[in-house]
Design a protein around this motif. Sequence first.
Motif, short mmCIF file in Angstrom:
data_model
loop_
_atom_site.label_atom_id
_atom_site.label_comp_id
_atom_site.label_asym_id
_atom_site.label_seq_id
_atom_site.Cartn_x
_atom_site.Cartn_y
_atom_site.Cartn_z
N PHE A 1 37.72 59.15 64.75
CA PHE A 1 37.18 60.15 63.83
C PHE A 1 37.10 61.52 64.49
CE2 PHE A 1 33.30 62.48 62.62
CZ PHE A 1 33.62 62.81 61.32
N LEU A 2 36.64 61.57 65.74
CA LEU A 2 36.49 62.85 66.43
C LEU A 2 37.86 63.47 66.71
CD1 LEU A 2 34.29 64.67 67.55
CD2 LEU A 2 34.51 63.51 69.75
N ILE A 3 38.84 62.65 67.07
CA ILE A 3 40.19 63.18 67.32
C ILE A 3 40.75 63.83 66.06
CG2 ILE A 3 42.58 62.51 67.79
CD1 ILE A 3 41.44 60.40 69.75
N ASN B 1 42.59 68.36 63.09
CA ASN B 1 43.05 68.79 61.77
C ASN B 1 42.08 69.70 61.03
OD1 ASN B 1 45.32 67.15 62.17
ND2 ASN B 1 44.27 65.36 61.28
N HIS B 2 40.85 69.84 61.50
CA HIS B 2 39.86 70.53 60.66
C HIS B 2 39.05 71.58 61.42
CE1 HIS B 2 40.70 67.61 57.50
NE2 HIS B 2 40.60 66.66 58.43
N THR B 3 39.62 72.14 62.47
CA THR B 3 38.89 73.17 63.21
C THR B 3 39.56 74.54 63.13
OG1 THR B 3 40.09 72.46 65.21
CG2 THR B 3 37.86 71.56 64.87
N LYS B 4 40.69 74.61 62.44
CA LYS B 4 41.42 75.89 62.38
C LYS B 4 40.93 76.77 61.24
CE LYS B 4 45.51 73.69 64.35
NZ LYS B 4 46.95 73.32 64.14
N ILE C 1 28.27 70.79 57.29
CA ILE C 1 29.09 69.87 58.09
C ILE C 1 28.21 69.11 59.09
CG2 ILE C 1 30.91 69.76 59.85
CD1 ILE C 1 32.17 72.22 58.45
N GLY C 2 27.26 69.82 59.71
CA GLY C 2 26.35 69.16 60.65
C GLY C 2 25.54 68.06 59.98
N GLY C 3 25.08 68.31 58.76
CA GLY C 3 24.33 67.28 58.03
C GLY C 3 25.16 66.04 57.74
N VAL C 4 26.43 66.26 57.34
CA VAL C 4 27.32 65.13 57.05
C VAL C 4 27.64 64.37 58.34
CG1 VAL C 4 29.58 64.44 56.16
CG2 VAL C 4 28.29 66.27 55.03
N LEU C 5 27.87 65.10 59.42
CA LEU C 5 28.16 64.43 60.70
C LEU C 5 26.97 63.60 61.18
CD1 LEU C 5 30.10 67.20 62.69
CD2 LEU C 5 31.02 65.22 61.48
N ILE D 1 26.57 65.84 70.48
CA ILE D 1 27.81 66.02 71.25
C ILE D 1 28.99 66.31 70.32
CG2 ILE D 1 29.47 64.85 72.75
CD1 ILE D 1 27.09 63.33 73.97
N GLY D 2 29.12 65.49 69.26
CA GLY D 2 30.24 65.68 68.33
C GLY D 2 30.18 67.01 67.60
N PHE D 3 28.99 67.38 67.15
CA PHE D 3 28.85 68.64 66.42
C PHE D 3 29.09 69.84 67.34
CE2 PHE D 3 25.89 71.58 63.89
CZ PHE D 3 26.92 71.93 63.02
N ALA D 4 28.59 69.73 68.57
CA ALA D 4 28.82 70.81 69.54
C ALA D 4 30.30 70.98 69.84
CB ALA D 4 28.03 70.54 70.82
N LEU D 5 31.01 69.87 70.03
CA LEU D 5 32.47 69.94 70.25
C LEU D 5 33.18 70.58 69.08
CD1 LEU D 5 33.27 66.50 71.95
CD2 LEU D 5 33.55 68.78 72.96
#
Length: 389
Positions: free
Chosen positions: A67-69, A74-77, A88-92, A374-378
């Motif tokens: 999921f993180l990969i 695909n979704h950071t640009k 997004i943070g709430g969903v994560l 960790i995931g949200f910070a990345l």
Amino acid sequence: MDKKLKRFLIKTIGLLLLVHLGYFAYGFFTFKGLAHINIFTEFYRFKFYDDVSISHFFITGLFLLIFLIFLLKNHTKHPYSSTSLIQIGGVLLLISFLSFSFFVSYSFGMNAQLKSELSESEFNKDKSLLNVLHPFLYPSSAYSSQELFNPVHILYPKPYPIIEVVDSTLLVGQYYQLSYKYYSIDTLKMLTADLNQASTLTTSVLGQLGFDQKELLSRIITKNTVNDSTEIIYKGSEVNPRYDTAICVFVENKSLFSPIKGVAIDKQQYKSAVERYKLLYEYKPDSLLSQFQKLDRLFGKYQIENHIVSADLVDDILYYKKTDELPTAIRNNFDRSALADKFNTVDRLFYQPNFMHPDILPIFLSVVFGIWLIGFALFIVVAYAAKKS
């Protein structure tokens, strides 16, 4: 939040819910059943050494890695506003919670299987049967206990229940002799104004009771005034339960084996006492025999070792009822502690279902929030780097 990311997150949550459904089904179909429940039974704790925990560990780890990969690739640009990042943070955070809580769904599956095998109404029927028969199931030595079996515990028939009054008389040599008297507990309702007028009471209500206002006041147990009326609970006529041929030791106990949830204790005690009295004094012996045959089936359902022969136990009960002796060799041997443990455990599983054990709750929350952080910070770092480039 752009549509592409929204679809990805929705699909992710949907996949996690399917995994939860699988663990629910696994818990439902692998629950060993009512017969195997014991005092140590609890809903699932993450134990790191069984199939549930091992599979949980690998599925969660592999899922979060993939999921993180995909999320970072695909979704950071796309540029995200502060509001979008909060969403997004709430969903994560929800995804992190769902990823680490498969064992909770497994526990819900166990609970659902338990309740499919034993419904709450059926469990309450079993409790009712044991509450009625409870005074017949003590070991023989218990019947001499004044705490368990005494006249004050008699709830039925009239004039019971009663109250005990202890009188002490000083004898020669400074020794006291104790005598016990019992009085019925009666209720009287009247206008408050009448209660305060001795002449009115003497000619109307108290004259029918056989004593005057002064004696009434000395007999009052409790007094409750509502609006212009007063309800008095008082000591009524004297009763001699020890010489009452309609009373035996088995009705001198009002304790419940296992109270039914949501029903007042005193109502359950009275209802059980009435049924028990009728079995002893009003119904034919076959009715009492039928109840113990039901008890035998209950022992089988909960796998309780017992040596009770229903007909022999009924004979013993009727003998001690007729002779008014204390039971010395009543044939009611069974594993009392196992039965108590079984009902206490099932009661806890029914009404205190601890799906998230207190021992692991701090660890669980720490892991969920830690991985989320960790995931949200990345995500934020990679998205910020992509925006700069």
